[in-house]
Write a protein that holds these residues in place. Structure first.
Motif, short mmCIF file in Angstrom:
data_model
loop_
_atom_site.label_atom_id
_atom_site.label_comp_id
_atom_site.label_asym_id
_atom_site.label_seq_id
_atom_site.Cartn_x
_atom_site.Cartn_y
_atom_site.Cartn_z
N THR A 87 0.78 -1.24 0.00
CA THR A 87 0.00 0.00 0.00
C THR A 87 0.82 1.29 0.00
O THR A 87 0.33 2.32 -0.48
N VAL A 88 2.02 1.27 0.50
CA VAL A 88 2.84 2.50 0.53
C VAL A 88 3.03 3.07 -0.89
O VAL A 88 2.80 4.26 -1.11
N PRO A 89 3.43 2.26 -1.87
CA PRO A 89 3.60 2.82 -3.22
C PRO A 89 2.29 3.37 -3.81
O PRO A 89 2.31 4.37 -4.54
N ILE A 90 1.18 2.76 -3.47
CA ILE A 90 -0.12 3.24 -3.98
C ILE A 90 -0.45 4.59 -3.36
O ILE A 90 -0.91 5.50 -4.06
N ILE A 91 -0.21 4.74 -2.07
CA ILE A 91 -0.43 6.03 -1.41
C ILE A 91 0.46 7.10 -2.03
O ILE A 91 0.01 8.22 -2.31
N MET A 92 1.73 6.77 -2.25
CA MET A 92 2.66 7.73 -2.85
C MET A 92 2.12 8.24 -4.18
O MET A 92 2.11 9.45 -4.43
N TYR A 93 1.68 7.34 -5.01
CA TYR A 93 1.22 7.71 -6.34
C TYR A 93 -0.11 8.46 -6.30
O TYR A 93 -0.23 9.55 -6.88
N MET A 94 -1.09 7.91 -5.62
CA MET A 94 -2.43 8.49 -5.66
C MET A 94 -2.57 9.78 -4.87
O MET A 94 -3.37 10.64 -5.21
N MET A 95 -1.82 9.92 -3.79
CA MET A 95 -1.93 11.11 -2.95
C MET A 95 -0.78 12.08 -3.18
O MET A 95 -0.67 13.09 -2.49
N GLN A 96 0.08 11.77 -4.15
CA GLN A 96 1.23 12.60 -4.51
C GLN A 96 2.06 12.96 -3.29
O GLN A 96 2.30 14.13 -2.98
N MET A 97 2.49 11.92 -2.59
CA MET A 97 3.28 12.09 -1.36
C MET A 97 4.68 11.54 -1.57
O MET A 97 4.91 10.69 -2.42
N THR A 98 5.59 12.01 -0.72
CA THR A 98 6.92 11.42 -0.69
C THR A 98 6.82 10.03 -0.05
O THR A 98 5.82 9.70 0.60
N PHE A 99 7.89 9.26 -0.20
CA PHE A 99 7.90 7.94 0.43
C PHE A 99 7.68 8.05 1.93
O PHE A 99 6.88 7.32 2.51
N TRP A 100 8.40 8.97 2.56
CA TRP A 100 8.32 9.09 4.02
C TRP A 100 6.91 9.46 4.47
O TRP A 100 6.38 8.90 5.41
N MET A 101 6.27 10.41 3.79
CA MET A 101 4.91 10.83 4.16
C MET A 101 3.92 9.69 3.92
O MET A 101 3.03 9.45 4.74
N ALA A 102 4.08 8.99 2.80
CA ALA A 102 3.19 7.85 2.51
C ALA A 102 3.39 6.74 3.55
O ALA A 102 2.43 6.13 4.01
N PHE A 103 4.64 6.50 3.93
CA PHE A 103 4.94 5.49 4.93
C PHE A 103 4.31 5.85 6.27
O PHE A 103 3.67 5.02 6.92
N MET A 104 4.46 7.10 6.69
CA MET A 104 3.88 7.54 7.96
C MET A 104 2.35 7.50 7.92
O MET A 104 1.70 7.14 8.90
N THR A 105 1.78 7.87 6.77
CA THR A 105 0.33 7.80 6.61
C THR A 105 -0.13 6.35 6.72
O THR A 105 -1.12 6.04 7.39
N ASP A 106 0.58 5.46 6.05
CA ASP A 106 0.22 4.04 6.08
C ASP A 106 0.38 3.47 7.49
O ASP A 106 -0.46 2.68 7.93
N ILE A 107 1.43 3.86 8.18
CA ILE A 107 1.61 3.42 9.57
C ILE A 107 0.42 3.88 10.42
O ILE A 107 -0.12 3.11 11.21
N SER A 108 0.01 5.13 10.24
CA SER A 108 -1.12 5.66 11.01
C SER A 108 -2.40 4.87 10.72
O SER A 108 -3.13 4.48 11.64
N MET A 109 -2.66 4.62 9.43
CA MET A 109 -3.85 3.84 9.08
C MET A 109 -3.72 2.41 9.60
O MET A 109 -4.69 1.85 10.12
N THR A 110 -2.55 1.85 9.48
CA THR A 110 -2.33 0.47 9.92
C THR A 110 -2.54 0.33 11.42
O THR A 110 -3.17 -0.63 11.87
N LEU A 111 -2.02 1.27 12.20
CA LEU A 111 -2.20 1.20 13.65
C LEU A 111 -3.67 1.32 14.03
O LEU A 111 -4.16 0.59 14.91
N ALA A 112 -4.38 2.23 13.36
CA ALA A 112 -5.81 2.37 13.65
C ALA A 112 -6.56 1.10 13.26
O ALA A 112 -7.40 0.59 14.02
N ILE A 113 -6.23 0.55 12.11
CA ILE A 113 -6.94 -0.64 11.62
C ILE A 113 -6.48 -1.89 12.37
O ILE A 113 -7.25 -2.85 12.50
N LEU A 114 -5.27 -1.88 12.89
CA LEU A 114 -4.78 -3.02 13.67
C LEU A 114 -5.67 -3.28 14.88
O LEU A 114 -6.11 -4.41 15.13
N GLY A 115 -5.97 -2.24 15.62
CA GLY A 115 -6.88 -2.38 16.76
C GLY A 115 -8.26 -2.81 16.31
O GLY A 115 -8.90 -3.68 16.92
N TYR A 116 -8.75 -2.22 15.23
CA TYR A 116 -10.04 -2.58 14.67
C TYR A 116 -10.06 -4.06 14.25
O TYR A 116 -11.04 -4.77 14.50
#
Length: 134
Positions: A87-116
């Motif tokens: 998912t990180v590369p997809i976020i980078m492309y679709m949201m026009q983010m750097t790798f680091w920003m996409a990675f941090m966004t994915d980590i945030s979503m993953t942590l939220a969804i992990l509990g869910y």
């Protein structure tokens, strides 16, 4: 668990994930359409959910209700960790983010969804007793 039960489990789970993902994206600077991204992730994740849970059930046989916190934590971490690789590369492309920003966004979503994921599967297994096995 039958194939039709797995489909129902996946669809219900993904509806919650779309909501959670859209909420997380409200706190992240981005360009693009978060809802479209979440729907794409949802479709990918439904396929992954079906495949992963089928494999996990083969590797960890037995009564699903007897799975304790350790097995449920391993299940959630493996599912989300492996999915995040795609998912990180997809976020980078679709949201026009750097790798680091996409990675941090994915980590945030993953942590939220992990509990869910943990709570959802625990609740689903118990609700299944009433709706499927009764």
């Amino acid at each position: 668990m039958s194939t039709s039960e797995r489909v129902v489990q996946s669809v219900l789970y993904e509806l919650g994930c779309i909501l959670i993902g859209c909420l997380v994206m409200q706190f992240v600077p981005h360009e693009g359409q978060p809802f479209v991204l979440m729907v794409i992730f949802s479709l990918l994740a439904m396929v992954w959910n079906f495949v992963f849970n089928w494999i996990f059930d083969k590797l960890v046989p037995g009564d699903r209700l007897a799975r304790g916190p350790i097995i449920r934590t391993v299940h959630a971490v493996l599912f989300e960790g492996l999915f995040m690789i795609a998912t990180v590369p997809i976020i980078m492309y679709m949201m026009q983010m750097t790798f680091w920003m996409a990675f941090m966004t994915d980590i945030s979503m993953t942590l939220a969804i992990l509990g869910y994921t943990y709570v959802y599967n625990w609740v689903y297994d118990r609700a299944r007793l009433y709706f499927v096995e009764a």
